[in-house]
Design an enzyme around this catalytic site. Structure first.
Site, short mmCIF file in Angstrom:
data_model
loop_
_atom_site.label_atom_id
_atom_site.label_comp_id
_atom_site.label_asym_id
_atom_site.label_seq_id
_atom_site.Cartn_x
_atom_site.Cartn_y
_atom_site.Cartn_z
N LYS A 22 -16.51 9.24 -9.35
CA LYS A 22 -15.77 8.05 -8.87
C LYS A 22 -15.31 8.28 -7.44
O LYS A 22 -15.49 7.42 -6.58
CB LYS A 22 -14.55 7.83 -9.76
CG LYS A 22 -13.46 6.97 -9.14
CD LYS A 22 -12.24 6.78 -10.00
CE LYS A 22 -11.17 7.79 -9.82
NZ LYS A 22 -10.25 7.60 -8.69
N ASN A 23 -14.78 9.46 -7.16
CA ASN A 23 -14.18 9.70 -5.84
C ASN A 23 -15.21 9.97 -4.76
O ASN A 23 -14.89 10.12 -3.59
CB ASN A 23 -13.15 10.83 -5.91
CG ASN A 23 -11.90 10.37 -6.65
OD1 ASN A 23 -11.77 9.19 -6.99
ND2 ASN A 23 -11.00 11.29 -6.93
N ARG A 93 -5.75 1.86 -4.36
CA ARG A 93 -5.40 2.24 -2.99
C ARG A 93 -6.61 2.77 -2.24
O ARG A 93 -6.65 2.74 -1.01
CB ARG A 93 -4.27 3.26 -2.96
CG ARG A 93 -4.58 4.52 -3.71
CD ARG A 93 -3.55 5.57 -3.39
NE ARG A 93 -3.87 6.22 -2.12
CZ ARG A 93 -3.38 5.95 -0.94
NH1 ARG A 93 -2.55 5.00 -0.82
NH2 ARG A 93 -3.72 6.61 0.12
N CYS A 117 1.93 4.31 -5.32
CA CYS A 117 1.39 4.20 -6.68
C CYS A 117 2.25 5.13 -7.52
O CYS A 117 3.19 5.74 -7.03
CB CYS A 117 -0.08 4.58 -6.71
SG CYS A 117 -0.35 6.33 -6.56
N ARG A 122 2.18 7.78 -0.94
CA ARG A 122 0.79 7.79 -0.43
C ARG A 122 0.64 6.97 0.86
O ARG A 122 -0.03 5.94 0.92
CB ARG A 122 -0.14 7.31 -1.54
CG ARG A 122 0.02 8.23 -2.76
CD ARG A 122 -0.94 7.97 -3.85
NE ARG A 122 -2.27 8.42 -3.49
CZ ARG A 122 -3.30 8.24 -4.33
NH1 ARG A 122 -3.13 7.64 -5.45
NH2 ARG A 122 -4.51 8.63 -3.96
N ASP A 304 -5.92 16.88 -9.02
CA ASP A 304 -6.45 15.97 -10.05
C ASP A 304 -6.72 16.67 -11.37
O ASP A 304 -7.08 16.01 -12.34
CB ASP A 304 -7.74 15.28 -9.57
CG ASP A 304 -7.45 14.31 -8.45
OD1 ASP A 304 -8.40 13.85 -7.81
OD2 ASP A 304 -6.25 14.05 -8.19
N ARG A 396 -10.13 3.61 -15.47
CA ARG A 396 -10.36 3.66 -14.01
C ARG A 396 -11.32 4.78 -13.65
O ARG A 396 -12.08 4.68 -12.71
CB ARG A 396 -9.04 3.90 -13.26
CG ARG A 396 -8.00 2.85 -13.48
CD ARG A 396 -6.86 3.00 -12.53
NE ARG A 396 -7.33 2.99 -11.14
CZ ARG A 396 -6.53 2.90 -10.11
NH1 ARG A 396 -5.22 2.85 -10.29
NH2 ARG A 396 -7.00 2.87 -8.88
C1 EPZ Z 1 -7.96 11.33 -2.82
O1 EPZ Z 1 -6.83 10.51 -2.59
C2 EPZ Z 1 -8.38 11.09 -4.26
N1 EPZ Z 1 -8.73 9.68 -4.44
C3 EPZ Z 1 -7.23 11.45 -5.19
O2 EPZ Z 1 -7.70 11.30 -6.52
C4 EPZ Z 1 -6.87 12.93 -4.96
O3 EPZ Z 1 -5.74 13.24 -5.77
C5 EPZ Z 1 -6.53 13.15 -3.49
O4 EPZ Z 1 -7.64 12.73 -2.67
C6 EPZ Z 1 -6.25 14.62 -3.19
O5 EPZ Z 1 -7.36 15.39 -3.54
C7 EPZ Z 1 -9.96 9.27 -4.08
O6 EPZ Z 1 -10.77 10.03 -3.59
C8 EPZ Z 1 -10.28 7.81 -4.32
P1 EPZ Z 1 -5.11 12.41 0.50
P2 EPZ Z 1 -6.26 10.32 -1.07
O7 EPZ Z 1 -5.21 11.41 1.60
O8 EPZ Z 1 -7.42 10.20 -0.14
C9 EPZ Z 1 -0.65 12.60 2.08
C10 EPZ Z 1 -7.68 10.54 -8.75
O9 EPZ Z 1 -6.95 10.86 -9.70
N2 EPZ Z 1 -1.12 11.67 3.14
O10 EPZ Z 1 -5.85 13.69 0.59
O11 EPZ Z 1 -5.26 9.24 -1.10
C11 EPZ Z 1 -0.57 11.89 0.74
O12 EPZ Z 1 0.66 11.23 0.59
C12 EPZ Z 1 -7.07 10.32 -7.38
O13 EPZ Z 1 -8.92 10.41 -8.82
C13 EPZ Z 1 -0.26 11.35 4.18
O14 EPZ Z 1 0.88 11.81 4.23
O15 EPZ Z 1 -5.54 11.72 -0.87
C14 EPZ Z 1 -0.69 13.02 -0.25
O16 EPZ Z 1 0.57 13.65 -0.38
C15 EPZ Z 1 -5.55 10.41 -7.40
N3 EPZ Z 1 -0.69 10.48 5.14
C16 EPZ Z 1 -1.64 14.00 0.47
O17 EPZ Z 1 -1.63 13.62 1.85
C17 EPZ Z 1 -1.95 9.96 5.13
O18 EPZ Z 1 -2.29 9.19 6.06
C18 EPZ Z 1 -3.07 13.93 -0.06
O19 EPZ Z 1 -3.54 12.64 0.22
C19 EPZ Z 1 -2.81 10.29 4.06
C20 EPZ Z 1 -2.39 11.16 3.08
#
Ligand code: EPZ
Length: 418
Positions: A22-23, A93, A117, A122, A304, A396
């Site tokens: 999915k990701n 998101r 969420c 996020r 995850d 999902r």
């Molecule tokens: C991706 O989310 C995945 N989703 C998430 O999987 C996964 O948990 C996450 O990466 C971490 O591995 C998809 O790929 C669709 P991040 P993403 O940007 O891209 C902070 C699942 O269960 N951050 O790496 O949103 C954020 O708040 C989902 O399949 C900022 O501060 O993750 C978080 O604390 C859940 N500012 C951390 O970074 C930003 O601009 C990781 O976020 C972006 C992120």
């Protein structure tokens, strides 16, 4: 709302085949907005988030056709809207990853802010400030990101945090920017490499995949191609843990075990008996011991899989300390597991698990995708029936979960809800 009835304790037998990730597919589908020729994806998993992404792309004018089981074509010749509406973005998101491609291709984009969420606020500040460095004008108005540009320009970017989504958005924006973009501190998740390989097949010029420094030479346009994503490493880890929780001998196939090296290492530390193949992991009945786990960006332990290994640690002998470093509110499975009798105490961003207490079946509530998976796993080894409610969260990210467990001879039944 549908629910799952899990009649434990049970054992799993045989082999489960993992779906495509999915990701990986969500950013890959966003990237079709960059393609001027037809794109075909195969083995697309039947998931709620995939259907949401399809609705969003169709809103932008992408013509999507289902050509067969899991085979979809995407035609982006006649795009009609650069707006990603709140109604769609609020349910997923990951929709934010259309921002980069829309901006690169059409020099404007209006994408609803995703909002928080269940697992955290996020934010998307890393996406926005780096797109500004590439020459985008970003305004926030009425809950929407409104981005415009005269033309994105390649430049040197350094991510404060290796954000997966920010890396994906910036990679896609850079493909059509003028000149060279360097992304320092890029995320290393396998899904990033998968996106990069797909973009290269479309004609992008990318170096440094699988490293923290990705270099992209902008090109004038991208073509089309046929592609299939990597196996879903998170789904695979979930079924491996299900096998270990139920002291079963079973095989999880159709993914690259290297993509969950950190998970396999931790399971080995817990004295799990496993056979690691090139595209499968076989587990054997094991007497597990507790260990300490800290989630981290790839190649560290994936956030995850935190909920799932926490559920496993309730069945391991001794103490486990599981610390969540990525999201600020990712222990919502804990109160539900406690209702089943698990010995867990939360201290700050750590869960202290006293393993070995038998679990009792109970009605439990899903709150987010991976927490829901953890509840199903707990139900497999709990005494009695566990009713897992609000399983739209599971839909999902876990394709045909009840059928896959039925294929493993596990008594997991989906019951139509009210
Ligand atoms: C991706 O989310 C995945 N989703 C998430 O999987 C996964 O948990 C996450 O990466 C971490 O591995 C998809 O790929 C669709 P991040 P993403 O940007 O891209 C902070 C699942 O269960 N951050 O790496 O949103 C954020 O708040 C989902 O399949 C900022 O501060 O993750 C978080 O604390 C859940 N500012 C951390 O970074 C930003 O601009 C990781 O976020 C972006 C992120």
């Amino acid at each position: 709302m549908d629910k799952l009835c899990v009649n434990g304790p049970t054992q799993l037998k045989g082999e489960v085949h993992i779906s495509k990730a999915k990701n990986a597919y969500l950013p890959l589908m966003a990237a079709t907005l960059l393609a001027t020729d037809k794109v075909t994806f195969t083995e697309v998993p039947g998931l709620r988030d995939i259907r949401t992404m399809h609705r969003l792309l169709e809103h932008h004018g992408v013509e999507i056709k289902e050509e067969g089981e899991g085979v979809f074509t995407y035609d982006c010749q006649k795009l009609k809207s650069e707006e990603a509406p709140y109604e769609l973005v609020k349910t997923m998101r990951a929709s934010i990853c259309v921002l980069g491609p829309l901006l690169a291709r059409f020099k404007k984009a209006k994408v609803s802010l995703p909002g928080g969420c269940a697992i955290g606020t996020r934010p998307i500040d890393l996406h926005l400030k780096n797109l500004e460095k590439m020459g985008a004008k970003i305004e926030i108005e009425g809950g929407y990101v409104i981005a415009t540009t005269e033309g994105l320009k390649g430049t040197k970017l350094a991510l404060d945090f290796p954000s997966v989504g920010a890396t994906e958005n910036l990679m896609m924006a850079a493909c059509l920017a003028e000149g060279e973009t360097i992304i320092e501190n890029a995320a290393l998740e396998p899904e990033i490499t998968d996106l990069g390989n797909f973009l290269v097949k479309l004609g992008a010029k990318i170096e440094g995949l699988d490293t923290k420094t990705i270099k992209i030479q902008g090109v004038s346009s991208l073509g089309g191609t046929t592609y299939s994503a990597i196996g879903d490493r998170i789904e695979a880890a979930t079924y491996i843990i299900a096998g270990l929780m139920t002291k079963s001998e079973m095989t999880v196939k159709g993914f690259d075990p290297i993509h969950i090296d950190a998970v396999i290492e931790k399971l080995a530390e817990m004295e799990a008996k496993m056979e690691i193949g090139h595209d499968y992991v076989k587990v054997f009945p094991s007497e597990l011991v507790g260990t300490d786990i800290d989630t981290a960006p790839y190649p560290g332990f994936p956030t995850d899989v935190q909920a799932q290994i926490l559920a496993l640690s309730t069945q391991a002998k001794g103490l486990s300390i599981i610390t969540e470093h990525i999201f600020e509110n990712r222990f919502m499975h804990v109160p539900e597991l406690q209702r089943m009798g698990a010995g867990i105490t939360i201290k700050g961003n750590s869960a202290i698990v006293k393993g070995g207490k038998p679990l009792k079946g109970a009605p439990v509530m899903c709150t987010d995708l991976r927490a829901s998976a953890a509840l199903v796993l707990a139900g497999l080894c709990a005494e009695g029936v566990t009713e897992v409610r609000r399983i739209y969260h599971l839909d999902r990210g876990y394709e045909k979960l009840d059928k896959k467990f039925a294929g493993l001879s596990a008594p997991v039944e989906r019951v139509q809800g009210d």
